[in-house]
Design a protein around this motif. Structure first.
Motif, PDB file in Angstrom:
ATOM      1  N   GLY A  17      45.273  41.198  43.857  1.00 11.97           N
ATOM      2  CA  GLY A  17      44.854  41.964  42.699  1.00 11.97           C
ATOM      3  C   GLY A  17      46.011  42.262  41.760  1.00 11.97           C
ATOM      4  N   LEU A  18      47.153  42.651  42.345  1.00  9.02           N
ATOM      5  CA  LEU A  18      48.347  42.947  41.536  1.00  9.02           C
ATOM      6  C   LEU A  18      48.935  41.688  40.917  1.00  9.02           C
ATOM      7  N   ALA A  19      48.651  40.524  41.510  1.00  9.25           N
ATOM      8  CA  ALA A  19      49.180  39.268  40.981  1.00  9.25           C
ATOM      9  C   ALA A  19      48.661  38.999  39.565  1.00  9.25           C
ATOM     10  N   PHE A  20      47.460  39.474  39.244  1.00  5.60           N
ATOM     11  CA  PHE A  20      46.931  39.299  37.894  1.00  5.60           C
ATOM     12  C   PHE A  20      47.791  40.062  36.888  1.00  5.60           C
ATOM     13  N   VAL A  21      48.254  41.238  37.278  1.00  2.51           N
ATOM     14  CA  VAL A  21      49.120  42.032  36.406  1.00  2.51           C
ATOM     15  C   VAL A  21      50.473  41.341  36.239  1.00  2.51           C
ATOM     16  N   VAL A  83      42.140  37.177  27.273  1.00  5.46           N
ATOM     17  CA  VAL A  83      41.134  37.679  28.207  1.00  5.46           C
ATOM     18  C   VAL A  83      41.770  38.791  29.036  1.00  5.46           C
ATOM     19  N   PRO A  84      41.206  39.984  29.070  1.00  4.40           N
ATOM     20  CA  PRO A  84      41.804  41.103  29.808  1.00  4.40           C
ATOM     21  C   PRO A  84      41.991  40.784  31.290  1.00  4.40           C
ATOM     22  N   VAL A  85      43.048  41.337  31.862  1.00  3.24           N
ATOM     23  CA  VAL A  85      43.403  41.058  33.251  1.00  3.24           C
ATOM     24  C   VAL A  85      42.307  41.486  34.220  1.00  3.24           C
ATOM     25  N   GLY A  86      41.766  42.684  34.030  1.00  4.80           N
ATOM     26  CA  GLY A  86      40.727  43.168  34.930  1.00  4.80           C
ATOM     27  C   GLY A  86      39.493  42.285  34.905  1.00  4.80           C
ATOM     28  N   PHE A 246      38.651  44.929  42.152  1.00  2.79           N
ATOM     29  CA  PHE A 246      38.832  46.366  41.981  1.00  2.79           C
ATOM     30  C   PHE A 246      40.302  46.709  41.778  1.00  2.79           C
ATOM     31  N   VAL A 247      41.166  46.093  42.596  1.00  3.54           N
ATOM     32  CA  VAL A 247      42.611  46.326  42.467  1.00  3.54           C
ATOM     33  C   VAL A 247      43.106  45.801  41.125  1.00  3.54           C
ATOM     34  N   GLY A 248      42.681  44.576  40.762  1.00  5.38           N
ATOM     35  CA  GLY A 248      43.112  43.993  39.495  1.00  5.38           C
ATOM     36  C   GLY A 248      42.692  44.821  38.302  1.00  5.38           C
ATOM     37  N   SER A 249      41.449  45.294  38.314  1.00  9.07           N
ATOM     38  CA  SER A 249      40.940  46.094  37.193  1.00  9.07           C
ATOM     39  C   SER A 249      41.638  47.447  37.111  1.00  9.07           C
ATOM     40  N   ALA A 250      41.821  48.098  38.269  1.00 14.19           N
ATOM     41  CA  ALA A 250      42.477  49.402  38.285  1.00 14.19           C
ATOM     42  C   ALA A 250      43.928  49.291  37.832  1.00 14.19           C
ATOM     43  N   ALA A 251      44.630  48.272  38.335  1.00 12.84           N
ATOM     44  CA  ALA A 251      46.034  48.090  37.965  1.00 12.84           C
ATOM     45  C   ALA A 251      46.170  47.775  36.479  1.00 12.84           C
ATOM     46  N   GLY A 257      46.462  49.802  30.003  1.00 14.55           N
ATOM     47  CA  GLY A 257      45.485  50.642  29.325  1.00 14.55           C
ATOM     48  C   GLY A 257      44.188  49.923  29.026  1.00 14.55           C
ATOM     49  N   GLU A 258      43.859  48.926  29.853  1.00 12.00           N
ATOM     50  CA  GLU A 258      42.633  48.158  29.633  1.00 12.00           C
ATOM     51  C   GLU A 258      41.408  49.063  29.760  1.00 12.00           C
ATOM     52  N   LYS A 259      40.519  48.957  28.788  1.00  8.77           N
ATOM     53  CA  LYS A 259      39.291  49.747  28.810  1.00  8.77           C
ATOM     54  C   LYS A 259      38.094  48.800  28.824  1.00  8.77           C
ATOM     55  N   PHE A 260      37.032  49.242  29.431  1.00  6.81           N
ATOM     56  CA  PHE A 260      35.848  48.406  29.571  1.00  6.81           C
ATOM     57  C   PHE A 260      34.671  49.067  28.854  1.00  6.81           C
TER      58      PHE A 260
END
Length: 291
Positions: A17-21, A83-86, A246-251, A257-260
């Protein structure tokens, strides 16, 4: 599962998940082609000490170009083009939908009613996400990103032909096979001078991101995941992958500051719910052979 192995499965999901960040940060410094090439080059370092596994070059290349090159290059391109990371972390995990679908075509595996329901739910979520395309990223970027779960799914099925091969050895050589053409592609796409300049002027942040992506997320995490799949039924291990989006989106929300928006968030949650139904369903049965 043993408590220690449960902890390993959770840690692997967190790392992925953190790898996306880390990918998003690295793409501020490298092109998608060069970042992906560096990722696989670092992960391929063990090839200096281990022999090529007993697997045909054709199958090795086929798995490498789908499970690794196709999946991660399209992923990097999508992130690099907005494209947003999450959202990316959710879309990549939709590979479960395509894996089951392709298994029907390739192996005649009949999805169970629960898996069919999961496919329908995940597909509905993807359609909801499609309704948000064009606002903060282009249709082209989303289209290229969709290659990632499709390549992931094809690679999953091709990987069946490598049963009995040591996972660590296999993944190291898969990375090597992908790294070579990716460097060639980086030079062609970006030019020799910019490629060399990016390599020689790499920042400490860029280096740390690449070491994390290549050494930890790709090499170590995939090896640990393969070991878990070797020691336990897939039904016990694979559901832990649900933690990745979940980890990717939260991170991403914390770091960038990604918002959905309501529709996108609903679509992401719907995809994850569909994947959960698919992963927790019983294994599909093979279709009966015709006379």
């Amino acid at each position: 599962m043993k408590p220690a192995d449960i902890l390993i499965a959770v840690l692997v999901a967190i790392v992925w998940g953190l790898a996306f960040v880390a990918s998003r940060i690295a793409l501020d410094e490298f092109s998608p082609e060069l970042m992906t090439a560096l990722r696989f080059t670092i992960a391929a370092v063990p090839c200096l000490f281990i022999r090529k596994p007993k697997i045909a070059w054709s199958l090795l290349a086929a798995i490498s170009f789908t499970l690794f090159l196709g999946q991660f290059l399209s992923q990097a391109y999508g992130i690099a083009h907005g494209v947003p990371v999450g959202l990316t972390s959710v879309i990549v995990q939709s590979q479960a939908l395509f894996t089951i679908g392709f298994a029907v075509i390739a192996f005649g595996e009949r999805p169970t009613p629960m898996q069919t329901l999961g496919i329908a739910i995940a597909a509905m979520g993807l359609l909801m996400i499609c309704g948000t395309v064009g606002y903060d990223f282009s249709v082209a970027a989303f289209t290229v990103l969709m290659i990632s779960p499709i390549s992931f799914a094809v690679g999953n099925l091709l990987l069946r032909g490598a049963r009995g091969v040591p996972m660590f050895d296999l993944f190291a050589w898969l990375c090597l096979v992908s790294a070579v053409p990716l460097f060639v592609l980086a030079v062609i796409a970006n030019g020799p001078a910019p490629t060399w300049s990016a390599l020689t002027h790499m920042s400490l942040t860029g280096l740390l991101c690449m070491l994390a992506l290549g050494g930890i997320s790709t090499s170590i995490a995939y090896w640990l995941w393969g070991r878990l799949l070797r020691d336990y039924p897939a039904a016990q291990v694979v559901p832990f992958a649900l933690l990745v989006p979940f980890v990717g989106s939260a991170a991403s929300s914390i770091v960038f500051g990604e918002k959905f928006g309501p529709l996108r968030l609903a679509g992401m949650l719907t995809v994850i719910a569909g994947i959960a139904v698919m992963l927790l369903a019983k294994r599909p049965q093979a279709l009966p052979k015709t006379a």
